[in-house]
Design an enzyme around this catalytic site. Structure first.
Site, mmCIF file in Angstrom:
data_model
loop_
_atom_site.group_PDB
_atom_site.id
_atom_site.type_symbol
_atom_site.label_atom_id
_atom_site.label_comp_id
_atom_site.label_asym_id
_atom_site.label_seq_id
_atom_site.Cartn_x
_atom_site.Cartn_y
_atom_site.Cartn_z
ATOM 1 N N LYS A 182 5.642 -4.204 0.156
ATOM 2 C CA LYS A 182 4.347 -4.676 0.655
ATOM 3 C C LYS A 182 4.388 -4.756 2.184
ATOM 4 O O LYS A 182 5.001 -5.654 2.748
ATOM 5 C CB LYS A 182 4.001 -6.057 0.101
ATOM 6 C CG LYS A 182 2.541 -6.425 0.404
ATOM 7 C CD LYS A 182 2.291 -7.897 0.480
ATOM 8 C CE LYS A 182 2.505 -8.482 1.844
ATOM 9 N NZ LYS A 182 1.616 -7.977 2.893
ATOM 10 N N GLU A 257 14.841 -12.536 6.588
ATOM 11 C CA GLU A 257 14.967 -12.352 8.040
ATOM 12 C C GLU A 257 13.774 -13.067 8.651
ATOM 13 O O GLU A 257 12.651 -12.567 8.564
ATOM 14 C CB GLU A 257 14.928 -10.862 8.395
ATOM 15 C CG GLU A 257 16.033 -10.035 7.759
ATOM 16 C CD GLU A 257 17.409 -10.428 8.234
ATOM 17 O OE1 GLU A 257 17.556 -10.822 9.392
ATOM 18 O OE2 GLU A 257 18.341 -10.371 7.417
ATOM 19 N N CYS A 291 11.070 -10.940 16.975
ATOM 20 C CA CYS A 291 11.794 -12.129 16.523
ATOM 21 C C CYS A 291 13.009 -12.429 17.397
ATOM 22 O O CYS A 291 13.395 -13.574 17.550
ATOM 23 C CB CYS A 291 12.209 -11.951 15.074
ATOM 24 S SG CYS A 291 13.139 -10.428 14.810
ATOM 25 N N GLU A 393 8.561 -20.471 18.674
ATOM 26 C CA GLU A 393 8.539 -19.043 18.983
ATOM 27 C C GLU A 393 7.211 -18.703 19.681
ATOM 28 O O GLU A 393 6.149 -19.075 19.186
ATOM 29 C CB GLU A 393 8.630 -18.332 17.629
ATOM 30 C CG GLU A 393 9.082 -16.935 17.664
ATOM 31 C CD GLU A 393 9.206 -16.386 16.234
ATOM 32 O OE1 GLU A 393 8.517 -16.857 15.317
ATOM 33 O OE2 GLU A 393 9.998 -15.447 16.066
HETATM 34 P P1 NAD Z 1 4.331 -13.590 8.301
HETATM 35 O O1 NAD Z 1 5.370 -14.456 7.718
HETATM 36 O O2 NAD Z 1 2.973 -14.141 8.479
HETATM 37 O O3 NAD Z 1 4.151 -12.272 7.437
HETATM 38 C C1 NAD Z 1 5.252 -11.453 7.084
HETATM 39 C C2 NAD Z 1 4.940 -10.787 5.765
HETATM 40 O O4 NAD Z 1 4.899 -11.801 4.763
HETATM 41 C C3 NAD Z 1 3.582 -10.070 5.734
HETATM 42 O O5 NAD Z 1 3.706 -8.884 5.002
HETATM 43 C C4 NAD Z 1 2.716 -11.069 4.989
HETATM 44 O O6 NAD Z 1 1.645 -10.481 4.312
HETATM 45 C C5 NAD Z 1 3.722 -11.641 4.006
HETATM 46 N N1 NAD Z 1 3.313 -12.900 3.395
HETATM 47 C C6 NAD Z 1 2.448 -13.831 3.870
HETATM 48 N N2 NAD Z 1 2.300 -14.825 2.963
HETATM 49 C C7 NAD Z 1 3.102 -14.530 1.917
HETATM 50 C C8 NAD Z 1 3.388 -15.164 0.682
HETATM 51 N N3 NAD Z 1 2.831 -16.307 0.331
HETATM 52 N N4 NAD Z 1 4.262 -14.563 -0.157
HETATM 53 C C9 NAD Z 1 4.847 -13.398 0.181
HETATM 54 N N5 NAD Z 1 4.595 -12.743 1.324
HETATM 55 C C10 NAD Z 1 3.741 -13.302 2.193
HETATM 56 O O7 NAD Z 1 4.925 -13.062 9.674
HETATM 57 P P2 NAD Z 1 4.234 -12.079 10.707
HETATM 58 O O8 NAD Z 1 3.228 -12.866 11.465
HETATM 59 O O9 NAD Z 1 3.800 -10.807 10.055
HETATM 60 O O10 NAD Z 1 5.486 -11.716 11.617
HETATM 61 C C11 NAD Z 1 5.924 -12.557 12.601
HETATM 62 C C12 NAD Z 1 7.078 -13.423 12.138
HETATM 63 O O11 NAD Z 1 8.095 -12.618 11.579
HETATM 64 C C13 NAD Z 1 7.728 -14.148 13.280
HETATM 65 O O12 NAD Z 1 8.063 -15.456 12.907
HETATM 66 C C14 NAD Z 1 8.997 -13.342 13.542
HETATM 67 O O13 NAD Z 1 10.020 -14.046 14.167
HETATM 68 C C15 NAD Z 1 9.353 -12.927 12.173
HETATM 69 N N6 NAD Z 1 10.189 -11.732 12.244
HETATM 70 C C16 NAD Z 1 11.508 -11.850 11.931
HETATM 71 C C17 NAD Z 1 12.339 -10.744 12.023
HETATM 72 C C18 NAD Z 1 13.798 -10.852 11.681
HETATM 73 O O14 NAD Z 1 14.431 -9.806 11.551
HETATM 74 N N7 NAD Z 1 14.359 -12.021 11.521
HETATM 75 C C19 NAD Z 1 11.823 -9.520 12.433
HETATM 76 C C20 NAD Z 1 10.473 -9.435 12.762
HETATM 77 C C21 NAD Z 1 9.665 -10.571 12.643
#
Ligand code: NAD
Length: 494
Positions: A182, A257, A291, A393
């Site tokens: 997804k 992650e 991130c 962040e």
């Molecule tokens: P997010 O958590 O809002 O979304 C990430 C994914 O999770 C999306 O595909 C979203 O649709 C999905 N999601 C949302 N609600 C969900 C649920 N209830 N169940 C399952 N999936 C769900 O994050 P974002 O805004 O897309 O990305 C930014 C965040 O991601 C930041 O906190 C960043 O630090 C983190 N990030 C971490 C890494 C890493 O490698 N550690 C890499 C990139 C981004």
């Protein structure tokens, strides 16, 4: 000015090798827009819960056939995918820039990075093996096996929509898992663009299902279905925590992650010219929506004024605009809400004593830009640890400066966060650099290096930044289960 390429795929879920165009995927359709200009790129059909279940069913069915293919041959498909991605680097990069907003050269770098994971795990596929362990009783032995866990649910964010997917897809498939992926709501296109590439490389139908959709719809279905045995998420810590709770009743394996709050420590002997260059590159990379980007810059109080002067010159020279235009250093944020959020944090910090010492709003005079999506590259001085600009962040092109007097104080403050994803330390004395790097609580530490991530190494956070690792020899293990057969030892006598 480059252009967004014509789409070579259907903007719809890809299930069992077939595009589920909007009327057959149940969910609503959404328009994906270029964040730099607001222009519509495509209208994408989102999967509803029923469609996600159909995707899981198909992946489960495809599992037996996929695991019957020798690991080396599975690896060849992944390596062919890497080659195909590189052959279409320009098209993927233009689509990525149009959809996500990052400058074209950064997008092309992401295509290379994504391909490196298909290459790496294509090679790793043939190295998965067990071992024979001597049994303490005579005439018996233990066979320790590594088996594919089953169907994997893969959930990715919008900041590296191709590379985050590639890390998970390549590792899962190399392990012998089938997968349901997804992508993020804002960036489904570049994920769907991979489907024909994988199919041409020889991936059998059903082995990878791609289901664009809402996290709140797709996530619970993946978490509840007993056929899904591994959930791998890259996203915020809040989403990770929610997914963990949703997966708890089914005791699923999790690979998370999550968010970071990386410290960037500048030692007193550091070359400030070099540091300025590296810091600006790190912070402008994907406009700070990374991130592992530096979130808190610790500089010795005696060197702060010089650093500010150098940063101000660099920030003033940056070209901010549409990532498809030539020579752009920083593009827009993903949407207007993200930009408002960054702005609010800066305003709050200023209201409580911080100072804006450099800002670049040059994009405001460029016609045709969706200005509300942009955030100005900014340097903020006199930031304190308690300000949200430092404690959370940022996800924007903001450089907050926090001054320190002693190194032990800097390290202690750097570690005073629930996150532990990345950290950076810059200086000359190797012994001291190593000492500081060892003392930092982070999954990866870049010493005099702003982008240490590579397919060859495991990357994952400590503390609330995650569980498990991607890349390296560890990455494939997230999708493997260890089991043991205790068996009589074969002999030559009847
Ligand atoms: P997010 O958590 O809002 O979304 C990430 C994914 O999770 C999306 O595909 C979203 O649709 C999905 N999601 C949302 N609600 C969900 C649920 N209830 N169940 C399952 N999936 C769900 O994050 P974002 O805004 O897309 O990305 C930014 C965040 O991601 C930041 O906190 C960043 O630090 C983190 N990030 C971490 C890494 C890493 O490698 N550690 C890499 C990139 C981004």
């Amino acid at each position: 000015m480059k252009t967004s390429p014509p789409l070579w795929f259907e903007p719809a879920p890809w299930i069992d090798g077939v595009w589920r165009t909007a009327d057959r995927c149940g969910g609503e359709s959404v328009t994906v827009r270029n964040p730099a200009t607001g222009e519509a790129i495509a209208t994408v059909g989102r999967a509803d819960a029923e469609t996600v279940t159909a995707a899981i069913e198909g992946a489960d069915r495809a599992g037996r056939g996929w695991r019957a293919i020798p690991a080396a041959a599975r690896g060849e498909i992944l390596k062919a995918t890497a080659a195909a991605l590189l052959a279409r680097r320009d098209e993927f990069a233009r689509l990525l820039t149009a959809e996500q907003g990052k400058p074209y050269l950064q997008a092309a770098g992401e295509v290379d990075y994504a391909a490196s994971f298909f290459q790496w795990f294509g090679e790793e596929a043939r190295r998965v093996h067990g071992r024979i362990v001597p049994h303490p009783e005579a005439g018996r032995e233990f066979l320790v096996e590594q088996r594919a866990a089953g169907v994997a649910g893969l959930i990715t964010p919008w900041n590296f929509p191709l590379a985050q997917g590639a890390k998970k897809v390549a590792a899962a498939l190399a392990a012998g898992c089938t997968a349901v992926w997804k992508p993020a709501e804002a960036t489904p296109l570049v994920a769907l663009a991979l489907a024909p590439i994988l199919a041409e490389a020889g991936l059998p139908a059903g082995v990878l299902q791609i289901v664009p959709g809402k996290g709140s719809v797709v996530g619970p279905v993946l978490a509840a279905d007993p056929r899904v045995r591994v959930l791998s998420l890259t996203g915020s810590t809040a989403t990770g925590s929610g997914l963990m709770a949703a997966a708890a009743p089914g005791i699923k394996r999790l690979s998370l992650e999550l968010g970071g709050n990386a410290p960037f420590i500048i030692l007193p002997d550091a070359d400030l010219g070099f540091v300025t260059d590296q810091l600006v590159r790190l912070k402008m990379f994907v406009s700070g929506q990374v991130c592992v980007t530096a979130n808190r810059i610790f500089v010795h109080a005696d060197h702060e004024a010089e650093l500010i002067e150098r940063l101000a010159t660099r920030i003033a020279g940056l070209k901010v605009g549409n990532g498809l235009a030539d020579g752009v250093d920083a593009g827009p944020l993903i949407h207007a809400a993200a930009s408002r959020d960054v702005q609010r944090r800066v305003e709050e910090a200023v209201a409580t004593g911080a100072r804006i010492v450099a800002e670049n709003r040059s994009y405001e005079s460029i016609p045709g830009l969706a200005r509300e999506n942009f955030s100005p590259p900014t340097v903020v001085a006199d930031v304190r640890d308690s300000m949200r600009l430092a404690s959370e962040e940022i996800f924007g092109p903001v450089i907050p400066l926090l001054s320190y007097r002693t190194l032990s104080e800097a390290v202690e403050r750097a570690n005073a966060t629930p996150y532990g994803l990345a950290a950076y330390v810059y200086g000359k004395d190797l012994g001291r650099l190593r000492g500081v790097a060892s003392a930092l609580e982070a999954g990866i530490v870049g010493v005099n290096e702003w982008r240490p991530l590579k397919a060859e190494i495991p990357f994952g956070g400590v503390k609330q930044s995650g569980i498990g690792a991607e890349g390296g020899e560890e990455g494939i293990r997230e999708f493997l289960e260890t089991r043991v057969i205790s068996i009589p030892k074969p002999g030559v006598e009847a």
